[in-house]
Design a protein around this motif. Structure first.
Motif, mmCIF file in Angstrom:
data_model
loop_
_atom_site.group_PDB
_atom_site.id
_atom_site.type_symbol
_atom_site.label_atom_id
_atom_site.label_comp_id
_atom_site.label_asym_id
_atom_site.label_seq_id
_atom_site.Cartn_x
_atom_site.Cartn_y
_atom_site.Cartn_z
ATOM 1 N N GLU A 291 0.768 -1.423 -0.084
ATOM 2 C CA GLU A 291 -0.009 0.100 0.126
ATOM 3 C C GLU A 291 0.816 1.388 0.012
ATOM 4 O O GLU A 291 0.602 2.186 -0.537
ATOM 5 N N ILE A 292 1.872 1.189 0.675
ATOM 6 C CA ILE A 292 2.961 2.285 0.890
ATOM 7 C C ILE A 292 3.778 2.545 -0.340
ATOM 8 O O ILE A 292 4.248 3.628 -0.840
ATOM 9 N N VAL A 347 10.752 5.922 12.173
ATOM 10 C CA VAL A 347 11.024 7.478 11.973
ATOM 11 C C VAL A 347 11.207 7.612 10.478
ATOM 12 O O VAL A 347 10.778 8.827 9.816
ATOM 13 N N ASN A 348 11.752 6.673 9.720
ATOM 14 C CA ASN A 348 11.812 6.643 8.172
ATOM 15 C C ASN A 348 10.608 5.888 7.526
ATOM 16 O O ASN A 348 10.957 5.628 6.171
ATOM 17 N N ILE A 349 9.307 5.609 8.062
ATOM 18 C CA ILE A 349 8.572 5.066 7.492
ATOM 19 C C ILE A 349 8.069 5.585 6.190
ATOM 20 O O ILE A 349 7.446 4.784 5.281
ATOM 21 N N ASP A 350 7.814 6.865 6.032
ATOM 22 C CA ASP A 350 7.283 7.745 5.058
ATOM 23 C C ASP A 350 8.308 7.740 4.045
ATOM 24 O O ASP A 350 8.073 8.582 3.126
ATOM 25 N N ASN A 351 9.440 7.541 4.173
ATOM 26 C CA ASN A 351 10.559 7.828 3.280
ATOM 27 C C ASN A 351 10.446 7.167 1.994
ATOM 28 O O ASN A 351 10.205 5.996 2.115
ATOM 29 N N SER A 352 10.553 7.605 1.080
ATOM 30 C CA SER A 352 10.369 7.063 -0.555
ATOM 31 C C SER A 352 11.460 5.974 -0.867
ATOM 32 O O SER A 352 11.479 5.380 -1.582
ATOM 33 N N ASN A 353 12.439 6.347 -0.271
ATOM 34 C CA ASN A 353 13.898 5.386 -0.525
ATOM 35 C C ASN A 353 13.871 4.084 0.058
ATOM 36 O O ASN A 353 13.547 3.874 1.279
ATOM 37 N N LEU A 354 13.530 3.152 -0.703
ATOM 38 C CA LEU A 354 13.642 1.639 -0.172
ATOM 39 C C LEU A 354 14.849 1.112 0.450
ATOM 40 O O LEU A 354 14.772 0.168 1.226
ATOM 41 N N ILE A 420 -4.799 5.744 8.663
ATOM 42 C CA ILE A 420 -4.777 7.108 7.909
ATOM 43 C C ILE A 420 -3.557 7.862 8.113
ATOM 44 O O ILE A 420 -2.797 7.661 9.172
ATOM 45 N N ASN A 421 -2.894 8.087 6.999
ATOM 46 C CA ASN A 421 -1.565 8.765 6.946
ATOM 47 C C ASN A 421 -0.432 8.164 7.480
ATOM 48 O O ASN A 421 0.225 8.610 8.447
ATOM 49 N N LEU A 422 -0.584 6.687 7.358
ATOM 50 C CA LEU A 422 0.376 5.817 7.954
ATOM 51 C C LEU A 422 0.189 5.475 9.507
ATOM 52 O O LEU A 422 0.914 5.003 10.019
ATOM 53 N N ASN A 423 -0.570 6.179 10.249
ATOM 54 C CA ASN A 423 -1.005 5.931 11.592
ATOM 55 C C ASN A 423 -0.944 4.727 11.847
ATOM 56 O O ASN A 423 -0.743 4.314 12.999
ATOM 57 N N GLY A 424 -1.998 3.812 11.121
ATOM 58 C CA GLY A 424 -1.903 2.485 11.308
ATOM 59 C C GLY A 424 -0.596 1.791 11.556
ATOM 60 O O GLY A 424 -0.321 0.855 12.521
ATOM 61 N N PHE A 425 0.175 2.015 10.684
ATOM 62 C CA PHE A 425 1.547 1.262 10.489
ATOM 63 C C PHE A 425 2.348 1.823 11.542
ATOM 64 O O PHE A 425 3.053 1.022 12.527
ATOM 65 N N ILE A 426 2.467 3.150 11.922
ATOM 66 C CA ILE A 426 3.323 3.737 13.079
ATOM 67 C C ILE A 426 2.618 3.208 14.203
ATOM 68 O O ILE A 426 3.452 2.850 15.222
ATOM 69 N N LEU A 427 1.290 3.191 14.663
ATOM 70 C CA LEU A 427 1.021 2.703 16.019
ATOM 71 C C LEU A 427 1.218 1.363 16.114
ATOM 72 O O LEU A 427 1.803 0.634 17.246
ATOM 73 N N ALA A 428 1.270 0.422 14.859
ATOM 74 C CA ALA A 428 1.475 -0.924 15.403
ATOM 75 C C ALA A 428 2.931 -1.151 15.459
ATOM 76 O O ALA A 428 3.357 -1.907 16.526
ATOM 77 N N TYR A 429 3.829 -0.384 14.913
ATOM 78 C CA TYR A 429 5.346 -0.634 15.270
ATOM 79 C C TYR A 429 5.747 -0.071 16.557
ATOM 80 O O TYR A 429 6.686 -0.537 17.236
ATOM 81 N N LEU A 430 5.164 0.985 16.914
ATOM 82 C CA LEU A 430 5.248 1.773 18.201
ATOM 83 C C LEU A 430 4.776 0.572 19.413
ATOM 84 O O LEU A 430 5.527 0.624 20.375
ATOM 85 N N GLY A 431 3.607 -0.252 19.068
ATOM 86 C CA GLY A 431 3.496 -1.272 20.027
ATOM 87 C C GLY A 431 4.289 -2.361 20.068
ATOM 88 O O GLY A 431 4.795 -2.630 21.228
ATOM 89 N N GLY A 432 4.741 -2.718 18.869
ATOM 90 C CA GLY A 432 6.005 -3.679 18.795
ATOM 91 C C GLY A 432 7.195 -3.287 19.353
ATOM 92 O O GLY A 432 8.066 -3.940 19.957
ATOM 93 N N CYS A 433 7.472 -1.947 19.334
ATOM 94 C CA CYS A 433 8.858 -1.548 19.926
ATOM 95 C C CYS A 433 8.406 -1.672 21.546
ATOM 96 O O CYS A 433 9.690 -1.952 22.334
#
Length: 454
Positions: A291-292, A347-354, A420-433
């Motif tokens: 998706e991203i 921190v780099n989750i929305d960076n376009s560089n793979l 929304i705006n990557l919030n789902g992924f960010i929240l999941a990975y902060l939970g994982g952290c």
């Protein structure tokens, strides 16, 4: 390493490889199997479910049984059951035959999943175990990495039957290798099936079976579903009664003294948490990459191969250095590294560089290969009085439950933020952290004990 341990290394690595291979090899072939057997998606899911339910539900029983009849004897039996049931899976002509064969294959896989850890812990000297765990972990990663490609290749060129047939020659070869190895000699005074805890086995099996199914289906069926509520209540009742039974019963299936040991419980809980993150990441990462990052399935597969290759490589590295460092200290540093890796990715989750995503995969392979191998090493050092099988079975079951828990948690956090705006992924990975931070703390608690033992 002494050459006399080579058959043990090969056989335990083969067991780890085969169990993980058959966990992942089925996924790609499921549509072809459903089409060939003319069954629905809901029905064909039981081909996967039946295998996984048996693997998890029997781990505690298999571990205890190994201590009673002998690790080598049960290890060989596991290969025999797994090999024969694989042949029957390949020969299945309808869904019922395939599911029944997969149930028996799950029984064999449960034995093979628990025994490598116990075999290495029992038959290899303390200073050499790190190498054994390193080779076993590397083989397990290889099974994961090759599962999907082999499945696609065999199903496309031949038929789905061949994904099971490939187990037969491997299994027969390993059985012959183990039986010809005279160095695996056990204390015969402990080899007895008399007074085995059948009541505890019954309670344990159905409690774990129910909880495993509940966790596996929680997000798809829902927590408020009447059946799910009833299943949870019954499973928890059986679990509580199982603990009560173990308190009152001599030679019970589960030695509660293991859980009363603060350091064993901390290390076991750390494995639960790390396994939770691993499974949660495996669940959510493909959504992120699709998706991203807008990657194709082929590109996603390549990234996961990079992760598996990293895991394999660093597992072997741990085997080389395991003599020099305390397992608990390595586990602590490795889980701390995983925390930094997750923060780096978030921190780099929305960076376009793979490149950032590739680096994250490599860092995860480094962190978790060192953690899992060193944690296995530490846990098996706690085994006493010929209870290696029971310790390994409990530890493996804890890790499997962690995986189920991780998927549920990641899916909940992901859905809660509504992507929304990557919030789902960010929240999941902060939970994982947060999960990995707790694993770091629990691993650190074990360091002082090992320092005092030197």
């Amino acid at each position: 390493m002494d050459k006399k341990f080579l058959p043990l290394i090969i056989s335990t690595a083969a067991a780890s490889f085969m169990v993980n291979l058959d966990t992942y090899i089925i996924n790609v072939s499921i549509p072809a199997i459903a089409n060939d057997l003319n069954v629905s998606k809901a029905d064909i899911s039981w081909v996967v479910m039946s295998y996984n339910l048996m693997v998890v539900s029997l781990l505690l029983i298999c571990g205890k049984l190994a201590d009673r009849i002998g690790l080598k004897k049960l290890f060989v039996s596991g290969f025999v059951i797994f090999t024969v049931s694989s042949l029957f899976c390949a020969l299945s002509q309808n869904l019922s035959q395939l599911i029944i064969s997969r149930i028996f294959q799950g029984l064999g896989a449960s034995i093979l999943y628990a025994m490598p850890q116990a075999m290495i812990g029992k038959f290899m000297p303390k200073e050499e175990r790190g190498k054994g765990f390193g080779y076993s972990a590397s083989a397990a990663a290889l099974g994961i990495m090759l599962g999907s490609p082999i499945s696609g290749l065999l199903t496309g060129l031949l038929s789905w039957h061949w994904i099971f047939l490939i187990n037969v020659p491997i299994g027969l070869g390993i059985i012959a290798l183990i039986l010809s190895n005279n160095s695996l000699i056990e204390n015969k005074t402990n080899v007895s099936i008399e007074k085995f805890d059948l009541t505890g086995s019954f309670l344990s099996f159905f409690a774990v079976l129910g909880l495993t199914f509940w966790l596996n289906r929680l997000n798809s069926i829902g927590f408020t579903n009447t059946f799910m509520i009833s299943l949870l209540v019954v499973s928890l009742f059986l679990l509580i009664y199982f603990v009560y039974h173990c308190q009152k019963t001599p030679n019970a299936l589960l030695d509660l003294n293991l859980l009363k040991d603060k350091y064993f419980s901390c290390a076991n809980s750390a494995m639960f948490l790390i396994s939770a993150f691993l499974a949660g990441n495996n669940f959510i990462m493909p959504f992120y990459l699709t998706e991203i990052k807008n990657l194709s399935e082929f590109q996603i597969g390549l990234l996961f191969i990079i992760y598996s290759a990293s895991y394999m490589t660093f597992s072997l590295v741990y085997g080389k250095i395991s003599k020099k460092y305390l397992p608990a200290k390595v586990s602590t540093i490795a889980s701390m590294t995983s925390v930094l890796s997750i923060l780096f990715f978030t921190v780099n989750i929305d960076n376009s560089n793979l490149v950032y995503t590739v680096m994250f995969f490599i860092l995860l392979g480094l962190s978790f290969s060192f953690f899992i191998t060193s944690n296995n090493n530490y846990i098996m050092q706690q085994a006493k009085n010929n209870n290696e099988g029971a310790v390994a079975g409990l530890h493996r079951m804890t890790g499997r439950f962690g995986m189920l828990f991780g998927v549920v948690c990641f899916e909940f956090l992901f859905s809660y933020a509504q992507k929304i705006n990557l919030n789902g992924f960010i929240l999941a990975y902060l939970g994982g952290c947060s999960i990995c931070i707790l694993a770091t703390i629990l691993s650190y608690i074990c360091v002082n004990k090992q320092k005092n033992e030197i």
